[in-house]
Structure formats: structure tokens, C-alpha cells
Motif scaffolding. Structure first.
Motif, PDB file in Angstrom:
ATOM      1  N   ALA A  41      -1.771 -11.251 -39.451  1.00 52.33           N
ATOM      2  CA  ALA A  41      -2.399 -12.290 -40.235  1.00 52.33           C
ATOM      3  C   ALA A  41      -1.329 -12.259 -41.714  1.00 52.33           C
ATOM      4  O   ALA A  41      -0.944 -11.216 -41.995  1.00 52.33           O
ATOM      5  N   ARG A  42      -1.150 -13.369 -42.448  1.00 50.50           N
ATOM      6  CA  ARG A  42      -0.446 -13.557 -43.787  1.00 50.50           C
ATOM      7  C   ARG A  42      -1.373 -12.761 -44.788  1.00 50.50           C
ATOM      8  O   ARG A  42      -2.676 -12.666 -44.183  1.00 50.50           O
ATOM      9  N   ILE A  43      -1.073 -12.189 -45.642  1.00 40.21           N
ATOM     10  CA  ILE A  43      -1.658 -11.541 -46.709  1.00 40.21           C
ATOM     11  C   ILE A  43      -2.609 -12.504 -47.330  1.00 40.21           C
ATOM     12  O   ILE A  43      -2.574 -13.445 -47.703  1.00 40.21           O
ATOM     13  N   GLY A  44      -4.065 -11.879 -47.357  1.00 38.43           N
ATOM     14  CA  GLY A  44      -5.061 -12.573 -47.860  1.00 38.43           C
ATOM     15  C   GLY A  44      -5.812 -13.448 -46.794  1.00 38.43           C
ATOM     16  O   GLY A  44      -6.764 -14.302 -47.321  1.00 38.43           O
ATOM     17  N   GLU A  45      -5.110 -13.884 -45.745  1.00 35.12           N
ATOM     18  CA  GLU A  45      -5.637 -14.829 -44.808  1.00 35.12           C
ATOM     19  C   GLU A  45      -6.306 -14.228 -43.659  1.00 35.12           C
ATOM     20  O   GLU A  45      -6.625 -14.964 -42.732  1.00 35.12           O
TER      21      GLU A  45
ATOM     22  N   CYS B 282      -8.804 -10.494 -41.965  1.00 38.44           N
ATOM     23  CA  CYS B 282     -10.089  -9.827 -42.084  1.00 38.44           C
ATOM     24  C   CYS B 282      -9.790  -8.515 -43.146  1.00 38.44           C
ATOM     25  O   CYS B 282     -10.912  -8.188 -43.588  1.00 38.44           O
ATOM     26  N   ILE B 283      -8.637  -8.263 -43.449  1.00 41.63           N
ATOM     27  CA  ILE B 283      -8.674  -7.049 -44.295  1.00 41.63           C
ATOM     28  C   ILE B 283      -8.808  -7.640 -45.771  1.00 41.63           C
ATOM     29  O   ILE B 283      -9.444  -7.028 -46.571  1.00 41.63           O
ATOM     30  N   GLY B 284      -7.945  -8.906 -46.088  1.00 42.00           N
ATOM     31  CA  GLY B 284      -8.159  -9.430 -47.538  1.00 42.00           C
ATOM     32  C   GLY B 284      -7.044  -8.730 -48.456  1.00 42.00           C
ATOM     33  O   GLY B 284      -6.789  -7.604 -48.458  1.00 42.00           O
ATOM     34  N   LEU B 285      -6.777  -9.871 -49.697  1.00 46.73           N
ATOM     35  CA  LEU B 285      -5.928  -9.288 -50.659  1.00 46.73           C
ATOM     36  C   LEU B 285      -6.437  -8.122 -51.394  1.00 46.73           C
ATOM     37  O   LEU B 285      -5.839  -7.228 -51.497  1.00 46.73           O
ATOM     38  N   GLU B 286      -7.707  -8.176 -51.589  1.00 50.33           N
ATOM     39  CA  GLU B 286      -8.358  -7.239 -52.397  1.00 50.33           C
ATOM     40  C   GLU B 286      -8.017  -5.774 -51.884  1.00 50.33           C
ATOM     41  O   GLU B 286      -7.440  -4.781 -52.473  1.00 50.33           O
ATOM     42  N   ALA B 287      -8.305  -5.696 -50.734  1.00 47.25           N
ATOM     43  CA  ALA B 287      -8.195  -4.207 -49.896  1.00 47.25           C
ATOM     44  C   ALA B 287      -6.624  -4.011 -49.767  1.00 47.25           C
ATOM     45  O   ALA B 287      -6.237  -2.647 -50.059  1.00 47.25           O
ATOM     46  N   LEU B 288      -5.755  -4.915 -49.736  1.00 45.74           N
ATOM     47  CA  LEU B 288      -4.320  -4.465 -49.271  1.00 45.74           C
ATOM     48  C   LEU B 288      -3.574  -4.216 -50.833  1.00 45.74           C
ATOM     49  O   LEU B 288      -2.999  -3.499 -50.809  1.00 45.74           O
ATOM     50  N   GLY B 289      -4.337  -4.811 -51.800  1.00 45.01           N
ATOM     51  CA  GLY B 289      -3.956  -4.547 -53.211  1.00 45.01           C
ATOM     52  C   GLY B 289      -4.189  -2.912 -53.493  1.00 45.01           C
ATOM     53  O   GLY B 289      -3.600  -2.223 -53.934  1.00 45.01           O
ATOM     54  N   ARG B 290      -5.349  -2.465 -52.941  1.00 45.18           N
ATOM     55  CA  ARG B 290      -5.544  -1.015 -53.069  1.00 45.18           C
ATOM     56  C   ARG B 290      -4.613  -0.171 -52.366  1.00 45.18           C
ATOM     57  O   ARG B 290      -4.443   1.177 -52.778  1.00 45.18           O
ATOM     58  N   VAL B 291      -4.186  -0.602 -51.046  1.00 45.05           N
ATOM     59  CA  VAL B 291      -3.313  -0.027 -50.311  1.00 45.05           C
ATOM     60  C   VAL B 291      -2.017   0.274 -51.170  1.00 45.05           C
ATOM     61  O   VAL B 291      -1.520   1.307 -51.401  1.00 45.05           O
ATOM     62  N   VAL B 292      -1.523  -0.729 -51.799  1.00 48.69           N
ATOM     63  CA  VAL B 292      -0.191  -0.728 -52.386  1.00 48.69           C
ATOM     64  C   VAL B 292      -0.357   0.085 -53.744  1.00 48.69           C
ATOM     65  O   VAL B 292       0.727   0.718 -54.515  1.00 48.69           O
ATOM     66  N   ARG B 293      -1.512   0.063 -54.464  1.00 49.37           N
ATOM     67  CA  ARG B 293      -1.622   0.796 -55.570  1.00 49.37           C
ATOM     68  C   ARG B 293      -2.315   2.360 -55.325  1.00 49.37           C
ATOM     69  O   ARG B 293      -2.102   3.070 -56.371  1.00 49.37           O
ATOM     70  N   HIS B 294      -2.466   2.688 -54.059  1.00 46.95           N
ATOM     71  CA  HIS B 294      -2.967   4.026 -54.079  1.00 46.95           C
ATOM     72  C   HIS B 294      -1.789   4.900 -54.405  1.00 46.95           C
ATOM     73  O   HIS B 294      -0.840   4.879 -53.782  1.00 46.95           O
ATOM     74  N   PRO B 295      -2.260   6.185 -55.095  1.00 45.33           N
ATOM     75  CA  PRO B 295      -0.965   7.013 -55.499  1.00 45.33           C
ATOM     76  C   PRO B 295      -0.411   7.832 -54.264  1.00 45.33           C
ATOM     77  O   PRO B 295       0.511   8.347 -54.588  1.00 45.33           O
ATOM     78  N   ALA B 296      -1.270   7.994 -53.178  1.00 49.02           N
ATOM     79  CA  ALA B 296      -0.722   8.734 -52.070  1.00 49.02           C
ATOM     80  C   ALA B 296       0.446   7.964 -51.461  1.00 49.02           C
ATOM     81  O   ALA B 296       1.187   8.172 -50.461  1.00 49.02           O
TER      82      ALA B 296
END
Length: 277
Positions: free
Chosen positions: A227-231, A233-247
Motif C-alpha cells: 500500500a502507499r505510505i500512510g494508507e 495497516c502499518i501507517g506513517l507513524e510506524a514507517l517514520g520510526r523505521v527510517v529514523r531508527h539508528p540501526a
């Protein structure tokens, strides 16, 4: 800095993809090595490849990802299917040496009723047949959603493949956010726990790239519907945490969302903003 791009069509050539990526605000991208549902590849334009190699270096791209066709199955039940997959992948790897230092991603395959153990054995045999000590391309096993008889829906399955590959230093893993979520790994509420599990089973040093996708289905659905980002079941908030994760933040991220180019440009800008939030 977030290294992010999207899947681009290779029909106009290598250099055109590089220029298109820059227009979209990307500093990496993914492309199919040949028809994703077939086997034929265009004749290699070595001069065009050299132009792209220069562009990648001059504009400080992260490694780009060449994606193998979906039709390849290193663990197919028929020997002819396994041979076809090996021969095609070997040809892809030869061609990719004209773009040194990039990634080659593939779906491990489906055991089609033979059992996971037999599937893992065939995949490792195929990789041992095609990997070369002097290649510059890193081959990536993609995390899968676990639908049907797919191999690679669990981290343990990927680890077992890697353990059987002789030239394991030539290998890595691409984590697909839709796939791991659909496969039952809760990156929405427990990203740290999922990455800890990945590190325990496979090792974070093996994680080389991320396919950044939302999912049409809830965690554990085993469906594999992007699905498109934010549209999703994972959602924008969770995917934002993915790209910010230090690992993860220094890895190349590639969007495979159902988009045209303007949609990709919006999502690239959106996730760059998320990375700085």
C-alpha cells in the motif's frame, strides 16, 4: 541523511534512470534486470552503464538495487526451473559488474510442496553455483511474507540459507516492511524487538537495504499486498520510526508502493521529512 528512492522502469536505459531519480529527489533506486514476469534482457549498453556509474559516484548515491525477475525460483520442483533461475541470475551478475558495487535482490523462492528444508537446500546450492569471489555485487535475500510455500518468511530460514553459502561474504538481506509485517513481525508496536530478533538470528551486519512499503493487510496476514505510505495497516507513524531508527537510517530505502512517478516524488519528500522529525 536518509538515502531513499523508488522502483524505476529500465526501458529508457541506465543513465535515464539515474537522471530520473535525481528529478524525484532520490539518491538511490531499484530496477528490474529484465522483464519481471519473463526472462529476456535487453542487450547491455556498456557505454550507458558507464555514464550511470559516473553519475552514481559524482552525486554520492547510496548503492542501487537490481531486482531479479519474479519468475525465478531457485528451489522449484523441476530441475529445469532451478537451472533456468541459476543461469538467469548468473547472467544478471555478469552484467551488473558494469555497475560495480551495487546490490542484486531476489525472492528466495517457493518450495512448491517439497518442504522448507529441501527448498533451503536448493537455494543454497544455486547460490554456490553462481557466486564468484571477485564479484563486486552483493546478493540480497529478501524477507518474504510467508504466503503459500514461500521460503524466507522467517528470519531463521534466511539464516539457514546464509549458513550454507560458501561465499557468504557476498550475501546480505533486504528487509521489506510490508513482507515482515504480513509475515507476523510486529514492526508497528515493537520495531526494536523485531530488529533485536533479526540481529540475534541473522546479524544486523547482514542487513543491507530496506524496501519501504505500507501493507493492505494487518500483521500476520501472510498476503503480501503493498500500500502507499500512510494508507495501509502499518501507517506513517510506524514507517517514520523505521527510517529514523539508528540501526537502519544509513541503509538505502526503496519504495515499492503502488504509485506513478509524481506519487513517488511525494513519498520521497514525505519520508525525508519523517527522517528529520
Amino acid at each position: 541523511m536518509l538515502h531513499i528512492g523508488c522502483h524505476l522502469s529500465s526501458t529508457k536505459g541506465f543513465a535515464a534512470m539515474g537522471r530520473q531519480a535525481l528529478e524525484l529527489g532520490a539518491d538511490t533506486f531499484q530496477f528490474f534486470t529484465r522483464n519481471p514476469r519473463g526472462s529476456r534482457a535487453k542487450d547491455l549498453d556498456t557505454a550507458d552503464a558507464a555514464v550511470l556509474a559516473d553519475l552514481l559516484r559524482e552525486r554520492h548515491f547510496a548503492p542501487i538495487i537490481a531486482h531479479a525477475p519474479y519468475t525465478l525460483n531457485l528451489c522449484g520442483a523441476q530441475e529445469s526451473n532451478r537451472t533456468f533461475a541459476r543461469d538467469t541470475m548468473a547472467d544478471d551478475l555478469r552484467r551488473l559488474e558494469y555497475l560495480p558495487g551495487q546490490y542484486y535482490n531476489f525472492h528466495p523462492g517457493s518450495h512448491v510442496g517439497q518442504g522448507v528444508e529441501r527448498g533451503i537446500s536448493y537455494i543454497a546450492e544455486g547460490l554456490n553455483a553462481i557466486l564468484r569471489e571477485n564479484q563486486t555485487t552483493t546478493v540480497l535475500l529478501e524477507t518474504m511474507a510467508g504466503k503459500g510455500s514461500e521460503v524466507g518468511g522467517r528470519f531463521e530460514e534466511l539464516r539457514e540459507i546464509l549458513d550454507r553459502v560458501v561465499l557468504a561474504d557476498q550475501m546480505g538481506v533486504c528487509l521489506d516492511t510490508c513482507h515482515v509485517s504480513d509475515g507476523g513481525y510486529d514492526i508497528i508496536h515493537n520495531l526494536d524487538g523485531v530488529l533485536t530478533e533479526f540481529d540475534r538470528v541473522i546479524g544486523l551486519h547482514r542487513l543491507k537495504a530496506v524496501h519501504l512499503n505500507d501493507s493492505q493487510n494487518p500483521t500476520g496476514a501472510r498476503k503480501d499486498r503493498h500500500a502507499r505510505i500512510g494508507e495501509g495497516c502499518i501507517g506513517l507513524e510506524a514507517l517514520g520510526r523505521v527510517v529514523r531508527h539508528p540501526a537502519l537510517r544509513n541503509l538505502p530505502f526503496c519504495l515499492e508502493t503502488p504509485n506513478e512517478l509524481p506519487g513517488y516524488a511525494r513519498e520521497i519528500a514525505l519520508m525525508r521529512a519523517q527522517a528529520e522529525a
